[in-house]
Scaffold this motif. Structure first.
Motif, mmCIF file in Angstrom:
data_model
loop_
_atom_site.group_PDB
_atom_site.id
_atom_site.type_symbol
_atom_site.label_atom_id
_atom_site.label_comp_id
_atom_site.label_asym_id
_atom_site.label_seq_id
_atom_site.Cartn_x
_atom_site.Cartn_y
_atom_site.Cartn_z
ATOM 1 N N HIS A 83 0.825 -1.209 0.000
ATOM 2 C CA HIS A 83 0.000 0.000 0.000
ATOM 3 C C HIS A 83 0.866 1.268 0.000
ATOM 4 O O HIS A 83 0.664 2.168 -0.821
ATOM 5 C CB HIS A 83 -0.940 -0.014 1.211
ATOM 6 C CG HIS A 83 -1.751 1.227 1.341
ATOM 7 N ND1 HIS A 83 -2.854 1.482 0.563
ATOM 8 C CD2 HIS A 83 -1.596 2.316 2.145
ATOM 9 C CE1 HIS A 83 -3.363 2.661 0.889
ATOM 10 N NE2 HIS A 83 -2.614 3.186 1.846
ATOM 11 N N ASP A 84 1.807 1.334 0.916
ATOM 12 C CA ASP A 84 2.657 2.519 1.031
ATOM 13 C C ASP A 84 3.459 2.764 -0.252
ATOM 14 O O ASP A 84 3.635 3.914 -0.672
ATOM 15 C CB ASP A 84 3.603 2.405 2.225
ATOM 16 C CG ASP A 84 2.886 2.534 3.555
ATOM 17 O OD1 ASP A 84 1.704 2.951 3.579
ATOM 18 O OD2 ASP A 84 3.511 2.198 4.588
ATOM 19 N N THR A 85 3.927 1.702 -0.870
ATOM 20 C CA THR A 85 4.692 1.838 -2.111
ATOM 21 C C THR A 85 3.832 2.424 -3.224
ATOM 22 O O THR A 85 4.270 3.324 -3.958
ATOM 23 C CB THR A 85 5.271 0.478 -2.536
ATOM 24 O OG1 THR A 85 6.132 -0.006 -1.498
ATOM 25 C CG2 THR A 85 6.038 0.576 -3.839
ATOM 26 N N PHE A 86 2.605 1.957 -3.328
ATOM 27 C CA PHE A 86 1.727 2.487 -4.376
ATOM 28 C C PHE A 86 1.289 3.916 -4.078
ATOM 29 O O PHE A 86 1.215 4.743 -4.998
ATOM 30 C CB PHE A 86 0.543 1.546 -4.625
ATOM 31 C CG PHE A 86 0.908 0.470 -5.599
ATOM 32 C CD1 PHE A 86 0.650 0.622 -6.957
ATOM 33 C CD2 PHE A 86 1.559 -0.674 -5.171
ATOM 34 C CE1 PHE A 86 1.022 -0.350 -7.864
ATOM 35 C CE2 PHE A 86 1.945 -1.649 -6.078
ATOM 36 C CZ PHE A 86 1.678 -1.493 -7.428
ATOM 37 N N MET A 87 1.024 4.239 -2.838
ATOM 38 C CA MET A 87 0.665 5.620 -2.504
ATOM 39 C C MET A 87 1.844 6.544 -2.828
ATOM 40 O O MET A 87 1.664 7.621 -3.408
ATOM 41 C CB MET A 87 0.263 5.755 -1.034
ATOM 42 C CG MET A 87 -1.008 5.016 -0.644
ATOM 43 S SD MET A 87 -2.491 5.465 -1.573
ATOM 44 C CE MET A 87 -2.737 3.983 -2.557
ATOM 45 N N ALA A 88 3.047 6.127 -2.479
ATOM 46 C CA ALA A 88 4.239 6.944 -2.744
ATOM 47 C C ALA A 88 4.469 7.114 -4.242
ATOM 48 O O ALA A 88 4.860 8.192 -4.693
ATOM 49 C CB ALA A 88 5.467 6.312 -2.082
ATOM 50 N N SER A 89 4.214 6.071 -5.017
ATOM 51 C CA SER A 89 4.456 6.175 -6.462
ATOM 52 C C SER A 89 3.411 7.030 -7.164
ATOM 53 O O SER A 89 3.694 7.651 -8.189
ATOM 54 C CB SER A 89 4.535 4.784 -7.097
ATOM 55 O OG SER A 89 3.282 4.144 -7.081
ATOM 56 N N LEU A 90 2.201 7.102 -6.629
ATOM 57 C CA LEU A 90 1.147 7.919 -7.237
ATOM 58 C C LEU A 90 1.225 9.383 -6.801
ATOM 59 O O LEU A 90 0.887 10.286 -7.570
ATOM 60 C CB LEU A 90 -0.229 7.349 -6.882
ATOM 61 C CG LEU A 90 -0.563 5.995 -7.508
ATOM 62 C CD1 LEU A 90 -1.833 5.419 -6.881
ATOM 63 C CD2 LEU A 90 -0.692 6.098 -9.013
ATOM 64 N N ASP A 91 1.683 9.604 -5.580
ATOM 65 C CA ASP A 91 1.672 10.953 -5.002
ATOM 66 C C ASP A 91 2.581 11.906 -5.766
ATOM 67 O O ASP A 91 3.745 11.610 -6.030
ATOM 68 C CB ASP A 91 2.102 10.909 -3.536
ATOM 69 C CG ASP A 91 1.943 12.252 -2.848
ATOM 70 O OD1 ASP A 91 0.935 12.939 -3.104
ATOM 71 O OD2 ASP A 91 2.828 12.614 -2.046
ATOM 72 N N GLY A 92 2.015 13.050 -6.116
ATOM 73 C CA GLY A 92 2.795 14.100 -6.740
ATOM 74 C C GLY A 92 2.845 14.031 -8.252
ATOM 75 O O GLY A 92 2.995 15.050 -8.915
ATOM 76 N N THR A 93 2.724 12.851 -8.815
ATOM 77 C CA THR A 93 2.753 12.704 -10.268
ATOM 78 C C THR A 93 1.355 12.459 -10.823
ATOM 79 O O THR A 93 0.938 13.120 -11.767
ATOM 80 C CB THR A 93 3.689 11.541 -10.677
ATOM 81 O OG1 THR A 93 4.997 11.812 -10.179
ATOM 82 C CG2 THR A 93 3.741 11.391 -12.188
ATOM 83 N N PHE A 94 0.639 11.528 -10.233
ATOM 84 C CA PHE A 94 -0.677 11.146 -10.733
ATOM 85 C C PHE A 94 -1.811 11.622 -9.832
ATOM 86 O O PHE A 94 -2.969 11.652 -10.257
ATOM 87 C CB PHE A 94 -0.765 9.626 -10.904
ATOM 88 C CG PHE A 94 0.240 9.098 -11.876
ATOM 89 C CD1 PHE A 94 0.024 9.213 -13.245
ATOM 90 C CD2 PHE A 94 1.409 8.505 -11.434
ATOM 91 C CE1 PHE A 94 0.955 8.738 -14.155
ATOM 92 C CE2 PHE A 94 2.345 8.022 -12.347
ATOM 93 C CZ PHE A 94 2.124 8.146 -13.702
ATOM 94 N N ALA A 95 -1.500 11.947 -8.594
ATOM 95 C CA ALA A 95 -2.533 12.331 -7.627
ATOM 96 C C ALA A 95 -1.888 13.074 -6.466
ATOM 97 O O ALA A 95 -0.678 13.009 -6.267
ATOM 98 C CB ALA A 95 -3.247 11.092 -7.096
ATOM 99 N N GLN A 96 -2.742 13.735 -5.724
ATOM 100 C CA GLN A 96 -2.341 14.264 -4.426
ATOM 101 C C GLN A 96 -2.867 13.247 -3.425
ATOM 102 O O GLN A 96 -4.079 13.087 -3.281
ATOM 103 C CB GLN A 96 -2.964 15.632 -4.167
ATOM 104 C CG GLN A 96 -2.673 16.157 -2.783
ATOM 105 C CD GLN A 96 -3.438 17.446 -2.487
ATOM 106 O OE1 GLN A 96 -4.095 18.026 -3.335
ATOM 107 N NE2 GLN A 96 -3.339 17.880 -1.240
#
Length: 182
Positions: free
Chosen positions: A158-171
């Motif tokens: 979960h944390d890995t996917f949130m980190a990979s999405l944050d800032g580029t694809f989503a806030q």
């Protein structure tokens, strides 16, 4: 800015006794329920996405089973659209984009399950389609994965996917701050 809540695959098979139980599903459900209440109170659009798997080898979200039902704690109201999908991406071969366009939605607040598949696919597609995306990290859940005979704990996934999405694809944010954002 027109904002809608998109709740993805919060369905019975992901909870205790279901065919594909997730880690932390009840906690994510409680946060999704908070977001849903907030959107309903503010009379903002809510869209539910429901997955029904049609593949011969599918083991959950099978047609005509209780497992495909949207969890009763976030059950859609009569004025809330339910989009049925058959793949991880909530936009692929569904009416989601046309429905959001009809509401003139420009920003999506997203929560649901599973972080590493359907949430990831849907958030990336929404970004590609030009939506501003706010992802409620605490309103999402996933499961342990296995890679090269190593168990990767659900929290790490979960944390890995949130980190990979944050800032580029989503806030990526938590539900607690949502009221100030909409």
């Amino acid at each position: 800015m027109n904002t809608a809540l998109l709740l993805v695959d919060i369905q019975n098979d992901y909870f205790q006794g279901g065919r594909n139980e997730l880690v932390g599903a009840d906690i994510a459900l409680a946060r999704a329920q908070e977001a849903l209440s907030l959107f309903r109170d503010k009379r903002l659009p809510v869209v539910h996405v429901q997955c029904v798997l049609l593949e011969e080898n599918a083991t959950f979200f099978l047609p005509d089973t209780e497992g495909i039902g949207i969890h009763e704690r976030v059950s859609p109201q009569s004025d809330e659209n339910v989009i049925v999908k058959h793949t991880p991406d909530s936009f692929f071969q569904t009416e989601l984009q046309s429905h959001l366009e009809s509401l003139q939605v420009k920003r999506l607040v997203v929560g649901g399950m599973m972080s590493h598949i359907c949430i990831d696919s849907t958030v990336r597609a929404a970004h590609r389609l030009g939506y501003e995306v706010v992802l409620l990290g605490d309103a999402c859940a996933t499961k342990d994965l296995v890679w090269n005979d190593t168990v990767i704990p659900a929290n790490t996934v979960h944390d890995t996917f949130m980190a990979s999405l944050d800032g580029t694809f989503a806030q990526v944010t938590n539900t607690a701050g949502l009221n100030d954002m909409i």
